[in-house]
Enzyme design. Structure first.
Site, PDB file in Angstrom:
ATOM      1  N   HIS A 135      33.019  50.458  28.879  1.00 15.70           N
ATOM      2  CA  HIS A 135      32.794  50.492  30.325  1.00 15.70           C
ATOM      3  C   HIS A 135      34.080  50.070  31.031  1.00 15.70           C
ATOM      4  O   HIS A 135      34.720  49.090  30.655  1.00 15.70           O
ATOM      5  CB  HIS A 135      31.645  49.545  30.678  1.00 15.70           C
ATOM      6  CG  HIS A 135      31.467  49.363  32.147  1.00 15.70           C
ATOM      7  ND1 HIS A 135      31.452  50.418  33.026  1.00 15.70           N
ATOM      8  CD2 HIS A 135      31.321  48.231  32.899  1.00 15.70           C
ATOM      9  CE1 HIS A 135      31.291  49.955  34.252  1.00 15.70           C
ATOM     10  NE2 HIS A 135      31.210  48.642  34.205  1.00 15.70           N
ATOM     11  N   ASN A 173      35.645  50.696  38.974  1.00 19.22           N
ATOM     12  CA  ASN A 173      34.405  50.566  38.203  1.00 19.22           C
ATOM     13  C   ASN A 173      33.364  51.507  38.815  1.00 19.22           C
ATOM     14  O   ASN A 173      32.903  51.271  39.927  1.00 19.22           O
ATOM     15  CB  ASN A 173      33.953  49.109  38.266  1.00 19.22           C
ATOM     16  CG  ASN A 173      32.666  48.848  37.508  1.00 19.22           C
ATOM     17  OD1 ASN A 173      31.963  49.775  37.110  1.00 19.22           O
ATOM     18  ND2 ASN A 173      32.361  47.573  37.312  1.00 19.22           N
ATOM     19  N   CYS A 205      25.606  49.318  34.711  1.00 15.23           N
ATOM     20  CA  CYS A 205      26.834  49.818  34.074  1.00 15.23           C
ATOM     21  C   CYS A 205      26.639  50.179  32.604  1.00 15.23           C
ATOM     22  O   CYS A 205      27.511  50.799  31.996  1.00 15.23           O
ATOM     23  CB  CYS A 205      27.959  48.802  34.230  1.00 15.23           C
ATOM     24  SG  CYS A 205      28.300  48.405  35.945  1.00 15.23           S
TER      25      CYS A 205
HETATM   26  O1  UT7 Z   1      30.407  46.396  36.006  1.00 13.88           O
HETATM   27  C1  UT7 Z   1      29.813  45.303  35.407  1.00 13.88           C
HETATM   28  C2  UT7 Z   1      30.797  44.500  34.710  1.00 13.88           C
HETATM   29  N1  UT7 Z   1      31.603  43.775  35.671  1.00 13.88           N
HETATM   30  C3  UT7 Z   1      32.645  43.108  35.234  1.00 13.88           C
HETATM   31  O2  UT7 Z   1      32.950  43.187  34.068  1.00 13.88           O
HETATM   32  C4  UT7 Z   1      33.395  42.235  36.177  1.00 13.88           C
HETATM   33  C5  UT7 Z   1      33.784  40.988  35.465  1.00 13.88           C
HETATM   34  N2  UT7 Z   1      34.561  40.051  36.248  1.00 13.88           N
HETATM   35  C6  UT7 Z   1      35.843  40.305  36.611  1.00 13.88           C
HETATM   36  O3  UT7 Z   1      36.363  41.364  36.337  1.00 13.88           O
HETATM   37  C7  UT7 Z   1      36.619  39.209  37.303  1.00 13.88           C
HETATM   38  O4  UT7 Z   1      35.895  38.004  37.250  1.00 13.88           O
HETATM   39  C8  UT7 Z   1      36.977  39.552  38.758  1.00 13.88           C
HETATM   40  C9  UT7 Z   1      37.996  40.666  38.785  1.00 13.88           C
HETATM   41  C10 UT7 Z   1      35.734  39.971  39.515  1.00 13.88           C
HETATM   42  C11 UT7 Z   1      37.602  38.335  39.442  1.00 13.88           C
HETATM   43  O5  UT7 Z   1      38.739  37.896  38.722  1.00 13.88           O
HETATM   44  P1  UT7 Z   1      38.937  36.350  38.412  1.00 13.88           P
HETATM   45  O6  UT7 Z   1      40.199  36.231  37.679  1.00 13.88           O
HETATM   46  O7  UT7 Z   1      37.683  35.848  37.741  1.00 13.88           O
HETATM   47  O8  UT7 Z   1      39.125  35.759  39.862  1.00 13.88           O
HETATM   48  P2  UT7 Z   1      38.285  34.611  40.594  1.00 13.88           P
HETATM   49  O9  UT7 Z   1      36.920  35.121  40.941  1.00 13.88           O
HETATM   50  O10 UT7 Z   1      38.401  33.371  39.784  1.00 13.88           O
HETATM   51  O11 UT7 Z   1      39.090  34.426  41.939  1.00 13.88           O
HETATM   52  C12 UT7 Z   1      40.408  33.853  41.921  1.00 13.88           C
HETATM   53  C13 UT7 Z   1      40.918  33.730  43.336  1.00 13.88           C
HETATM   54  C14 UT7 Z   1      39.940  33.040  44.282  1.00 13.88           C
HETATM   55  O12 UT7 Z   1      40.696  32.238  45.164  1.00 13.88           O
HETATM   56  P3  UT7 Z   1      40.801  30.646  44.954  1.00 13.88           P
HETATM   57  O13 UT7 Z   1      39.400  30.144  44.982  1.00 13.88           O
HETATM   58  O14 UT7 Z   1      41.443  30.472  43.606  1.00 13.88           O
HETATM   59  O15 UT7 Z   1      41.644  30.209  46.092  1.00 13.88           O
HETATM   60  C15 UT7 Z   1      39.324  34.169  45.065  1.00 13.88           C
HETATM   61  O16 UT7 Z   1      38.888  33.772  46.346  1.00 13.88           O
HETATM   62  O17 UT7 Z   1      41.133  35.043  43.893  1.00 13.88           O
HETATM   63  C16 UT7 Z   1      40.482  35.126  45.170  1.00 13.88           C
HETATM   64  N3  UT7 Z   1      40.066  36.502  45.370  1.00 13.88           N
HETATM   65  C17 UT7 Z   1      40.863  37.447  45.932  1.00 13.88           C
HETATM   66  N4  UT7 Z   1      42.098  37.394  46.430  1.00 13.88           N
HETATM   67  C18 UT7 Z   1      42.626  38.556  46.910  1.00 13.88           C
HETATM   68  C19 UT7 Z   1      38.875  37.078  45.029  1.00 13.88           C
HETATM   69  N5  UT7 Z   1      38.896  38.379  45.353  1.00 13.88           N
HETATM   70  C20 UT7 Z   1      40.097  38.628  45.920  1.00 13.88           C
HETATM   71  C21 UT7 Z   1      40.697  39.802  46.431  1.00 13.88           C
HETATM   72  N6  UT7 Z   1      41.954  39.710  46.903  1.00 13.88           N
HETATM   73  N7  UT7 Z   1      40.073  41.008  46.446  1.00 13.88           N
END
Ligand code: UT7
Length: 332
Positions: free
Chosen positions: A259, A289, A126
């Site tokens: 990005h 993204n 990225c």
């Molecule tokens: O391109 C390179 C750069 N990339 C980035 O900058 C990405 C950086 N990271 C992020 O943007 C975020 O960490 C994400 C968007 C990927 C995830 O957001 P988050 O607030 O960190 O969520 P999380 O991973 O802590 O997940 C929270 C909850 C989990 O459930 P539990 O364990 O709390 O019950 C996940 O299982 O959300 C759940 N979850 C979803 N629910 C519905 C994860 N993906 C999904 C989904 N739909 N698609």
């Protein structure tokens, strides 16, 4: 040489921008329906709240990165008023190349109907476009090139695991391009690139091709929270560093084009740079993204909508797998 015998300064400047998105626009609701058919639960609410993404575009199987790069490049060449024959350098930033080799840049050269100029790919995920722009800038400043086409092009849909809701809702396909030309007036003022390979595992597609087969997983894997934490820290630091190199301050920035991965990271960076949020260019809502394509896609959208004007001070920033990051500060 100037009349006094001293070499006059030589800079690179953006002469034109272009971009291209494949036709299939997939909203969060569309994607949620497709995933539900496989028993995978997600929702528009979750995706919008956590990322700011509302839709992304997916290429059809026949479209490779060079097919998206071609119309983006043609639009940039037209905006620059440059014929493809005048290019002496083509750099494509991509992590989803058409083939193992030749490079996507060589395939793009062929599709542009030209030959002879240097053409190669840059692989910095990225951060790829900012890396490629920095390389092209250095080559132009050194006199190794005069007119360069710099492209970010990706078909990330090819490496998404549509059974993994934590990643497949985040990415999209597309391409963006700029034509850079040598100039006596400063365009690109400062660039800076970094990598920290202690973090290779938090964002990777580990598979490779060997013995006639894919060996290892061909799907993107990401520890989202680890990437999030690293991204927030490095984006502010590298922005401040390029500002200092260029003798500017955060108050001088007219437009921030980071990005486009997550609206929360982008807004967090803008706030740390004490910037008004209306100076932040946002396309993640419509593009998702698109990895190396995200920055030039956002730049082209900002130029074509009339927000970024000639003379504006623009900060471009990349961050992603590697772990890599970088920034470029330029007078548009
Ligand atoms: O391109 C390179 C750069 N990339 C980035 O900058 C990405 C950086 N990271 C992020 O943007 C975020 O960490 C994400 C968007 C990927 C995830 O957001 P988050 O607030 O960190 O969520 P999380 O991973 O802590 O997940 C929270 C909850 C989990 O459930 P539990 O364990 O709390 O019950 C996940 O299982 O959300 C759940 N979850 C979803 N629910 C519905 C994860 N993906 C999904 C989904 N739909 N698609």
């Amino acid at each position: 040489m100037s009349p006094t015998g001293t070499q006059s300064p030589r800079y690179s400047r953006i002469l034109g921008t272009g971009s291209f998105l494949p036709a299939d626009r997939v909203t969060n609701q569309d994607l949620a329906q497709r995933l539900a058919a496989d028993g995978i639960e997600t929702s528009d609410e979750w995706i919008v709240e956590r990322t700011g993404i509302r839709a992304r575009h997916f290429a059809v199987p026949e479209q490779a990165s060079s097919d998206l790069a071609l119309p983006a490049s043609q639009a940039a060449l037209e905006a620059a008023g440059i014929a493809a024959e005048e290019l002496d350098l083509i750099i494509v930033a991509t992590s989803t190349p058409d083939m193992v080799f030749p490079s996507t840049a060589c395939l793009l050269q062929k599709k542009l109907g030209v030959h002879g100029c240097a053409a190669f790919d840059v692989q910095a995920v990225c951060s790829g476009f900012v890396y490629a722009l920095s390389v092209a800038d250095a080559m132009i400043k050194s006199g190794a090139a005069n007119k360069a086409l710099v492209v970010g092009a990706e078909v990330f849909s090819r490496i998404l695991d549509f059974k993994d809701r934590t990643t497949c809702v985040l990415f999209g396909d597309g391409a963006g391009a700029v034509v850079l030309g040598a100039s006596a007036e400063p365009g690109i003022l400062a660039t800076e690139l970094h990598a920290d390979a202690r973090h290779t595992d938090i964002l990777c597609t580990p598979g490779t091709v060997a013995g006639g087969q894919v060996v290892g997983s061909p799907f993107l894997k990401m520890d989202g929270q680890a990437v999030f934490k690293l991204a927030v820290g490095v984006l502010e630091k590298v922005a401040r560093s390029v500002l200092e190199k260029a003798g500017k301050t955060d108050a001088d920035i007219d437009w921030l084009i980071p990005h486009q991965a997550n609206i929360r990271i982008m807004q967090g960076t803008a706030k740390k740079l004490k910037m008004d949020l209306n100076k932040l260019i946002v396309t993640v809502d419509e593009h998702g993204n698109t990895s190396a394509a995200s920055v030039p896609l956002a730049l082209d959208a900002a130029v074509r909508s009339g927000r970024v004007q000639r003379g504006d001070l623009v900060m471009l920033e990349g961050v992603g797998g590697g772990f890599t990051w970088g920034a470029a500060l330029l007078n548009y």
